[in-house]
Design a protein around this motif. Structure first.
Motif, PDB file in Angstrom:
ATOM      1  N   THR A  48       0.769  -1.172   0.072  1.00 51.06           N
ATOM      2  CA  THR A  48      -0.074  -0.128   0.015  1.00 51.06           C
ATOM      3  C   THR A  48       0.904   1.328  -0.205  1.00 51.06           C
ATOM      4  N   VAL A  49       1.867   1.352   0.930  1.00 50.67           N
ATOM      5  CA  VAL A  49       2.794   2.452   0.808  1.00 50.67           C
ATOM      6  C   VAL A  49       3.611   2.847  -0.337  1.00 50.67           C
ATOM      7  N   LYS A  50       4.332   1.705  -0.718  1.00 51.12           N
ATOM      8  CA  LYS A  50       4.804   1.906  -1.913  1.00 51.12           C
ATOM      9  C   LYS A  50       3.965   2.170  -3.313  1.00 51.12           C
ATOM     10  N   ASN A  51       2.843   1.738  -3.383  1.00 46.01           N
ATOM     11  CA  ASN A  51       2.063   1.902  -4.269  1.00 46.01           C
ATOM     12  C   ASN A  51       1.472   3.450  -4.133  1.00 46.01           C
ATOM     13  N   ALA A  52       1.451   3.785  -3.099  1.00 43.38           N
ATOM     14  CA  ALA A  52       1.080   5.391  -3.016  1.00 43.38           C
ATOM     15  C   ALA A  52       2.174   6.362  -3.516  1.00 43.38           C
ATOM     16  N   LEU A  53       3.485   5.803  -3.738  1.00 44.07           N
ATOM     17  CA  LEU A  53       4.154   6.441  -4.385  1.00 44.07           C
ATOM     18  C   LEU A  53       4.787   5.763  -5.787  1.00 44.07           C
ATOM     19  N   TYR A  54       4.083   5.065  -6.368  1.00 46.42           N
ATOM     20  CA  TYR A  54       4.455   4.190  -7.500  1.00 46.42           C
ATOM     21  C   TYR A  54       4.605   5.303  -8.683  1.00 46.42           C
ATOM     22  N   GLY A  55       5.574   5.331  -9.310  1.00 46.90           N
ATOM     23  CA  GLY A  55       5.877   6.136 -10.528  1.00 46.90           C
ATOM     24  C   GLY A  55       6.636   7.457 -10.161  1.00 46.90           C
ATOM     25  N   ARG A  56       6.538   7.705  -8.621  1.00 48.87           N
ATOM     26  CA  ARG A  56       7.261   8.894  -8.231  1.00 48.87           C
ATOM     27  C   ARG A  56       8.673   8.780  -7.804  1.00 48.87           C
ATOM     28  N   ILE A  57       8.694   7.799  -6.976  1.00 47.52           N
ATOM     29  CA  ILE A  57      10.202   7.430  -6.534  1.00 47.52           C
ATOM     30  C   ILE A  57      10.028   5.649  -6.269  1.00 47.52           C
ATOM     31  N   LYS A  58      11.407   5.357  -6.348  1.00 47.14           N
ATOM     32  CA  LYS A  58      11.503   3.948  -6.217  1.00 47.14           C
ATOM     33  C   LYS A  58      11.893   3.609  -4.764  1.00 47.14           C
ATOM     34  N   LEU A  59      11.219   2.862  -4.092  1.00 43.71           N
ATOM     35  CA  LEU A  59      11.367   2.190  -2.691  1.00 43.71           C
ATOM     36  C   LEU A  59      11.715   0.813  -2.799  1.00 43.71           C
ATOM     37  N   GLU A  60      12.542   0.563  -1.520  1.00 39.03           N
ATOM     38  CA  GLU A  60      12.851  -0.863  -1.581  1.00 39.03           C
ATOM     39  C   GLU A  60      11.870  -1.508  -0.670  1.00 39.03           C
ATOM     40  N   GLN A  61      11.612  -1.155   0.582  1.00 39.61           N
ATOM     41  CA  GLN A  61      10.634  -1.239   1.403  1.00 39.61           C
ATOM     42  C   GLN A  61       9.712  -0.289   1.991  1.00 39.61           C
ATOM     43  N   ALA A  62       8.446  -0.375   2.351  1.00 36.95           N
ATOM     44  CA  ALA A  62       7.928   0.879   2.848  1.00 36.95           C
ATOM     45  C   ALA A  62       6.547   0.406   3.598  1.00 36.95           C
ATOM     46  N   THR A  63       6.544   0.985   4.810  1.00 38.38           N
ATOM     47  CA  THR A  63       5.516   0.507   5.623  1.00 38.38           C
ATOM     48  C   THR A  63       4.934   1.518   6.509  1.00 38.38           C
ATOM     49  N   ALA A  64       3.818   1.307   7.166  1.00 40.24           N
ATOM     50  CA  ALA A  64       3.198   2.235   8.198  1.00 40.24           C
ATOM     51  C   ALA A  64       2.685   1.382   9.415  1.00 40.24           C
ATOM     52  N   LEU A  65       2.847   2.061  10.611  1.00 42.49           N
ATOM     53  CA  LEU A  65       2.432   0.975  11.732  1.00 42.49           C
ATOM     54  C   LEU A  65       1.036   0.872  11.752  1.00 42.49           C
ATOM     55  N   LEU A  66       0.322   2.128  11.753  1.00 41.62           N
ATOM     56  CA  LEU A  66      -1.036   2.458  11.936  1.00 41.62           C
ATOM     57  C   LEU A  66      -1.951   2.840  10.746  1.00 41.62           C
ATOM     58  N   HIS A  67      -3.204   2.649  10.688  1.00 45.86           N
ATOM     59  CA  HIS A  67      -4.189   3.341   9.730  1.00 45.86           C
ATOM     60  C   HIS A  67      -4.736   4.691  10.605  1.00 45.86           C
ATOM     61  N   PHE A  68      -4.452   5.796   9.809  1.00 43.96           N
ATOM     62  CA  PHE A  68      -4.997   6.926  10.427  1.00 43.96           C
ATOM     63  C   PHE A  68      -6.681   7.326  10.039  1.00 43.96           C
ATOM     64  N   SER A  69      -7.524   7.618  10.782  1.00 41.00           N
ATOM     65  CA  SER A  69      -8.475   8.025  10.500  1.00 41.00           C
ATOM     66  C   SER A  69      -9.110   9.059  11.347  1.00 41.00           C
ATOM     67  N   LYS A  70     -10.164  10.366  10.923  1.00 41.24           N
ATOM     68  CA  LYS A  70     -10.184  11.281  11.767  1.00 41.24           C
ATOM     69  C   LYS A  70     -11.190  10.894  12.652  1.00 41.24           C
ATOM     70  N   LYS A  71     -10.958  11.270  13.906  1.00 38.73           N
ATOM     71  CA  LYS A  71     -11.404  11.060  15.357  1.00 38.73           C
ATOM     72  C   LYS A  71     -11.093   9.858  15.874  1.00 38.73           C
ATOM     73  N   GLY A  72     -10.135   9.075  15.322  1.00 31.88           N
ATOM     74  CA  GLY A  72      -9.985   7.776  15.894  1.00 31.88           C
ATOM     75  C   GLY A  72      -8.823   8.040  17.076  1.00 31.88           C
ATOM     76  N   ILE A  73      -8.428   6.843  17.602  1.00 36.27           N
ATOM     77  CA  ILE A  73      -7.490   6.943  18.605  1.00 36.27           C
ATOM     78  C   ILE A  73      -6.098   7.458  18.138  1.00 36.27           C
ATOM     79  N   VAL A  74      -5.857   6.928  16.819  1.00 33.72           N
ATOM     80  CA  VAL A  74      -4.333   7.478  16.065  1.00 33.72           C
ATOM     81  C   VAL A  74      -4.546   8.968  15.992  1.00 33.72           C
ATOM     82  N   GLN A  75      -5.594   9.598  15.631  1.00 31.51           N
ATOM     83  CA  GLN A  75      -5.793  11.009  15.616  1.00 31.51           C
ATOM     84  C   GLN A  75      -5.113  11.749  16.786  1.00 31.51           C
ATOM     85  N   GLN A  76      -5.751  11.200  18.134  1.00 36.44           N
ATOM     86  CA  GLN A  76      -5.495  11.469  19.328  1.00 36.44           C
ATOM     87  C   GLN A  76      -4.160  11.493  19.641  1.00 36.44           C
ATOM     88  N   LEU A  77      -3.421  10.178  19.386  1.00 36.06           N
ATOM     89  CA  LEU A  77      -2.184  10.017  19.516  1.00 36.06           C
ATOM     90  C   LEU A  77      -1.421  11.450  18.768  1.00 36.06           C
TER      91      LEU A  77
END
Ligand SMILES: [Zn+2]
Length: 226
Positions: A48-77
């Motif tokens: 998912t993260v690599k694809n978000a940048l596909y065609g713009r930059i070449k990445l080896e590995q790409a990840t994100a720990l959490l899903h961010f959504s408005k009003k959720g715990i992650v937004q609070q963090l």
């Protein structure tokens, strides 16, 4: 005992929901911890993260720990981390992701961790770069260097902004530059940031870092906007 006494005067609260933490809880209460929307991208070889940048930059590995959504715990963090002085959110998430990444072969090739920098004026205003502790903890877990000097954020001049608008659609008024590059020649860099949304920041940083001969770049962020 000391801890309990401190807790009496400065109650430790959950960084997700602000309820008081129990003696055996740190950073988050049990419920928030249980409800954290982890992506598991790096375990599932999810691009998912690599694809978000596909065609713009070449990445080896790409990840994100959490899903961010408005009003959720992650937004609070993220809010606590960026605007309320809770730098320890980055430490918590960095320890977590670092532990996970160090168990994966794909991340063993990393040589150095570099955080997306803040501009000097922003750094002065906030007092810390919210990505620093996150990056330091990941570097510690992977047993590699942490380098927050090589990549710098500079505000673009009006002419540059104008040129940027002509050339690209992102319209970001900031540019990134590198201060030296000898020691990073041929290295595999793990670029770290808080939230990845459009990927424009990561793209700008990566383009600056790619001026160093022979580098490879991977990306790890605290969260990704769905
Ligand atoms: Zn909580």
């Amino acid at each position: 005992m000391v801890i309990n006494l401190l807790n009496l005067f400065f109650p430790r609260v959950c960084l997700g929901c602000s309820t008081h933490l129990g003696d055996n809880e740190t950073y988050l209460c049990g419920l928030c911890r249980h409800n954290l929307p982890v992506t598991n991208f790096h375990f599932d070889q999810n691009d998912t993260v690599k694809n978000a940048l596909y065609g713009r930059i070449k990445l080896e590995q790409a990840t994100a720990l959490l899903h961010f959504s408005k009003k959720g715990i992650v937004q609070q963090l993220m809010h606590n981390l960026k605007y309320r002085g809770h730098e320890e959110v980055g430490e918590f998430l960095g320890k977590w992701l670092g532990e996970e990444l160090k168990s994966l072969t794909a991340y063993k090739a990393i040589d150095v961790v570099i955080p997306v920098p803040l501009h000097r004026s922003k750094l002065r205003q906030r007092g810390y770069n919210q990505v620093t502790k996150f990056g330091q903890e990941i570097a510690k877990a992977l047993e590699v260097d942490f380098n927050d000097l090589v990549l710098q954020k500079t505000l673009a001049t009006k002419t540059q902004v104008f040129k940027d608008r002509l050339l690209r659609t992102s319209g970001d008024a900031a540019t990134f530059s590198i201060s030296e590059n000898q020691s990073l020649k041929g290295k595999h860099i793990l670029l770290v940031d808080d939230i990845i949304t459009t990927g424009a920041t990561i793209e700008s940083c990566a383009n600056a870092l790619f001026r160093i001969e022979g580098v490879k770049i991977s990306v790890a962020t605290m969260a990704i906007t769905d």
